[in-house]
Design a protein around this motif. Structure first.
Motif, short mmCIF file in Angstrom:
data_model
loop_
_atom_site.label_atom_id
_atom_site.label_comp_id
_atom_site.label_asym_id
_atom_site.label_seq_id
_atom_site.Cartn_x
_atom_site.Cartn_y
_atom_site.Cartn_z
N ALA A 54 0.84 -1.19 0.00
CA ALA A 54 0.00 0.00 0.00
C ALA A 54 0.88 1.24 0.00
N LEU A 99 -2.55 3.46 6.74
CA LEU A 99 -1.77 2.30 6.30
C LEU A 99 -1.80 1.19 7.35
N TYR A 102 -5.04 -0.58 7.10
CA TYR A 102 -5.03 -1.44 5.92
C TYR A 102 -4.27 -2.73 6.20
N SER A 103 -3.13 -2.62 6.87
CA SER A 103 -2.32 -3.78 7.21
C SER A 103 -3.09 -4.74 8.12
N SER A 105 -6.34 -5.00 8.47
CA SER A 105 -7.44 -5.59 7.73
C SER A 105 -6.96 -6.76 6.86
N TYR A 106 -5.81 -6.56 6.23
CA TYR A 106 -5.22 -7.62 5.42
C TYR A 106 -4.86 -8.84 6.27
N TYR A 128 -2.57 -8.47 -2.32
CA TYR A 128 -3.42 -7.28 -2.36
C TYR A 128 -2.55 -6.06 -2.68
N ARG A 130 -2.90 -1.46 -2.82
CA ARG A 130 -3.69 -0.22 -2.79
C ARG A 130 -2.76 0.96 -3.00
N ASP A 152 -7.17 -0.03 -6.24
CA ASP A 152 -7.30 -1.02 -5.17
C ASP A 152 -7.55 -2.41 -5.74
N SER A 154 -8.08 -6.40 -4.18
CA SER A 154 -8.17 -7.28 -3.01
C SER A 154 -8.76 -8.62 -3.42
#
Length: 271
Positions: A54, A99, A102-103, A105-106, A128, A130, A152, A154
């Motif tokens: 990302a 960020l 996002y990490s 969530s991944y 993934y 972004r 994006d 995913s």
């Protein structure tokens, strides 16, 4: 009175209430704030080549406008690019927090997949990505135009590409939202005009009319002789249709503007 240049109208309309130094993009002092990360699923090692990447890169006005304007513009950019929950943070802190979210969530997705029957196989497809970028496009007639691009992916057959335009009053940094720019009846007329143009182009209104998307005028940019409305994939048509544009001539749009809110005086506007 009809005028050929919408931005010139805005310049005259806002002059009395907008105290500013910068009048063009060249007058602004801009700074780029960026950060990036790469994260590997906890169940895998880095050498297996599976990760999420990302990056966020936002161009932010630093000087050239009043302090209030700069603060409001920064907050709106962060809110629109990263999320409302980060609007009160500094740009660097907002990017870092976005960020980090996002990490996490991944990693949560990876944990759930790892616990499934085909977890090992599916984990090796979990790449993934972004990318969020924002840039000042123009400062003209007291209106600062800003563009946000988001790419994006995913999983699935393809990712998504979205473009969002923000239009700020340079004098105070407030966003020119459709509900501010147009009267209520003007928005209804505008919706009819946009729907007519979209239907003529064969577009099918995938999300139009839903509770989240009651209007067709959400995403627009101000050009010299028109107002251009932009629709990202799945908003008014399928992914394959790509981004859809509808440009309405300024003479059709001007009668729909809320003159009281913007203090427009068409009879005394500059030539």
């Amino acid at each position: 009175m009809k005028k050929p240049f919408l931005l010139i109208l805005f310049a005259c309309a806002l002059a009395a209430s907008c105290t500013r130094r910068a009048e063009t993009t060249e007058d602004l002092i801009l700074a780029t704030v960026s950060d990036s990360l790469e994260v590997v699923p906890e169940a895998l090692s880095p050498d297996e080549g599976v990760c999420a990447s990302a990056a966020v890169c936002l161009e932010i006005p630093q000087k050239g406008l009043r302090g209030k304007s700069l603060r409001n513009i920064r907050r709106s950019i962060v809110s629109e690019a990263l999320g409302k929950e980060y609007a009160r943070l500094s740009v660097a802190d907002a990017i870092a927090a976005g960020l980090s979210a996002y990490s996490e969530s991944y990693q949560q997705d990876a944990r759930e997949i790892a616990g499934s029957e085909e977890g090992n196989h599916l984990l090796h497809t979990l790449n993934y990505s972004r990318k969020v970028s924002g840039e000042v496009v123009s400062l003209c007639g007291g209106i600062l135009a800003y563009r946000i691009l988001v790419s994006d992916y995913s999983g699935g057959a393809h990712g998504t590409e979205t473009e969002k335009w923000l239009n700020f009053k340079a004098g105070d940094g407030s966003l020119l939202r459709p509900e501010t720019l147009f009267t209520e009846s003007g928005r209804e007329t505008l919706d009819y005009l946009l729907k007519t143009e979209l239907q003529a182009g064969g577009h099918t209104f995938w999300n139009y009319g839903s509770e989240e998307n009651p209007w067709l005028d959400k995403n627009f940019r101000l050009d010299a002789d028109s107002v251009r409305f932009l629709y990202n994939p799945y908003e008014v048509d399928c992914y394959a249709a790509g981004q859809v544009h509808v440009a309405l001539p300024v003479e059709k749009v001007l009668p729909l503007i809320d003159e009281k809110k913007l203090k427009l005086n068409l009879e005394n506007s500059c030539e």
